[in-house]
Design an enzyme around this catalytic site. Sequence first.
Site, short mmCIF file in Angstrom:
data_model
loop_
_atom_site.label_atom_id
_atom_site.label_comp_id
_atom_site.label_asym_id
_atom_site.label_seq_id
_atom_site.Cartn_x
_atom_site.Cartn_y
_atom_site.Cartn_z
N SER A 145 0.82 -1.21 0.00
CA SER A 145 0.00 0.00 0.00
C SER A 145 0.85 1.26 0.00
O SER A 145 1.99 1.28 0.49
CB SER A 145 -0.92 0.01 1.23
OG SER A 145 -0.17 0.25 2.40
N CYS A 157 -2.90 -5.03 -8.25
CA CYS A 157 -2.67 -3.58 -8.16
C CYS A 157 -2.86 -2.87 -9.49
O CYS A 157 -3.00 -1.65 -9.52
CB CYS A 157 -1.28 -3.29 -7.60
SG CYS A 157 0.05 -4.11 -8.52
N GLU A 175 -9.08 2.18 -4.41
CA GLU A 175 -8.81 0.87 -4.99
C GLU A 175 -9.72 -0.16 -4.33
O GLU A 175 -9.58 -0.44 -3.14
CB GLU A 175 -7.34 0.53 -4.78
CG GLU A 175 -6.84 -0.63 -5.58
CD GLU A 175 -5.33 -0.82 -5.44
OE1 GLU A 175 -4.72 -1.33 -6.37
OE2 GLU A 175 -4.76 -0.45 -4.39
N GLU A 226 6.72 -0.24 -5.02
CA GLU A 226 5.65 -0.50 -5.97
C GLU A 226 4.36 -0.48 -5.17
O GLU A 226 4.08 -1.40 -4.40
CB GLU A 226 5.87 -1.85 -6.68
CG GLU A 226 5.05 -2.01 -7.94
CD GLU A 226 3.75 -2.76 -7.69
OE1 GLU A 226 2.69 -2.09 -7.63
OE2 GLU A 226 3.79 -3.98 -7.56
#
Length: 482
Positions: free
Chosen positions: A231, A286, A386, A252
Amino acid sequence: MEADVKTIQYANYINGEGVDGKDLVEVVNPATEEVVGRMALASEKELVSAIQGAEEAFHEWKGMSADVRAGYLEKFYEKILQRTDDIARMITLENGKPIKEARGEVMYAASFIKWYAEEGKRVYGRTVPSKGADQRIQVWKQPVGVVAAITPWNFPAAMITRKLAPALAAGCTFIVKPPKETPLTAVLLMECAEAAGIPKGVIQMVLTDDEVFSRTIQHSDQVRKLTFTGSTEVGKLLMRQSADTMKNISLELGGQAPLLVLDDADVDKAVEGTMASKFRNAGQTCICANRVYVQEGIYEEFVMKLKQRMEELTVGNGLDEHVDIGPMINQDGYNKVSRHVDDALDKGGEIVTGGREFDRESLSRNFYAPTLILHAKDDMLCMTEETFGPVVPVQKITSDEEAIRLANQTPFGLAAYFFTESMSRGTKIAEALEYGIVGWNNGAPSAAQAPFGGAKQSGLGREGGSEGLEAFLETKYLSIGI
């Protein structure tokens, strides 16, 4: 594993040895809520031992030629392929994803080992023209040093190898902390590494408490790089913590991927691209499309065909070869999806297929049906956060300019997708999208040979491709007087 999986205990891999622990973590199958096995939880002392072992191994490993290191990686690759079915089954048991997807992940994970076995031979320096006849300038590339990695649960094999392979190819040694939800896949990868003969200490696998790991790693001067997938909130925390020892850091982080369907798109191609992007791992990726924008000229056709394809999906236990959609990783994941759908309904959204209720039979509470929501609006949670689940909110748009504005209207910039058959429109949109990864008429852009990473608050650095190798190298400038 068929007899009594609850009694099976798995060990950490430290300095070439399996290390048990007094404290154990139960690993649970999210599809059935049954215990898959128990994983030892390492102590801070054992983590320190792993760091020291990695530092000692580094001096020998970096001194090997690129060809020798490549030989080890090739053997590692072969050992993974030989155990494809074992690793895939473990992924499904502890992660829940369909077994056919799990096999695909094993191949994807192995592809990083194969790619970097070769790419590691291409770490080139250069000679730079000097300003005088009595000087020579050289630029060298050398390994960063000991690398610590924190990996996520959604791709328990591939997210390890995407970091591990370039690190080893560059000459670094590697310590990974897998997630508590899916550590057993990491155990099998360590077994493959050991079977490949990779020297002791070059790879370490340490499952420990998050706070213990980050504190110990961040305070260690021996660990020179930290690489993390997870996250944005945690990534920011790790970035702050790494300042005291000035660690090289790669992050990332989270995404909020838009998918744009323009009125000249091939609708069938756009629908299949949406399916490929959205429903891999039940939307728990993701880079999956989180919000869909469709121009009004083809809106009705796109929605009708997407609804038909979504209703063909089979939800169930991933060990069934016919299943397309597995469970959320846990109840927290389920509850977040449910909250996003409820919020959309409260704000005028309409469910045309799916919703949370379906026949679970012997399944756990973690399953959520593929859900299509129309009349999506900018202020809905599913359009601003998300979702990480199998929910597709669709918003009607009128122009390319509106599509670009809405797509970029987020602090995140990991992946974006768009569908158009026009080279002119597509080029302009690709250039305007503020994202690190862009799929044009393609819903599955990931590949070992391509750089993966985001812009804005979606991270720092790249994984994959030649850029992924550079992340584990330092540049040394040598000025020689002659």
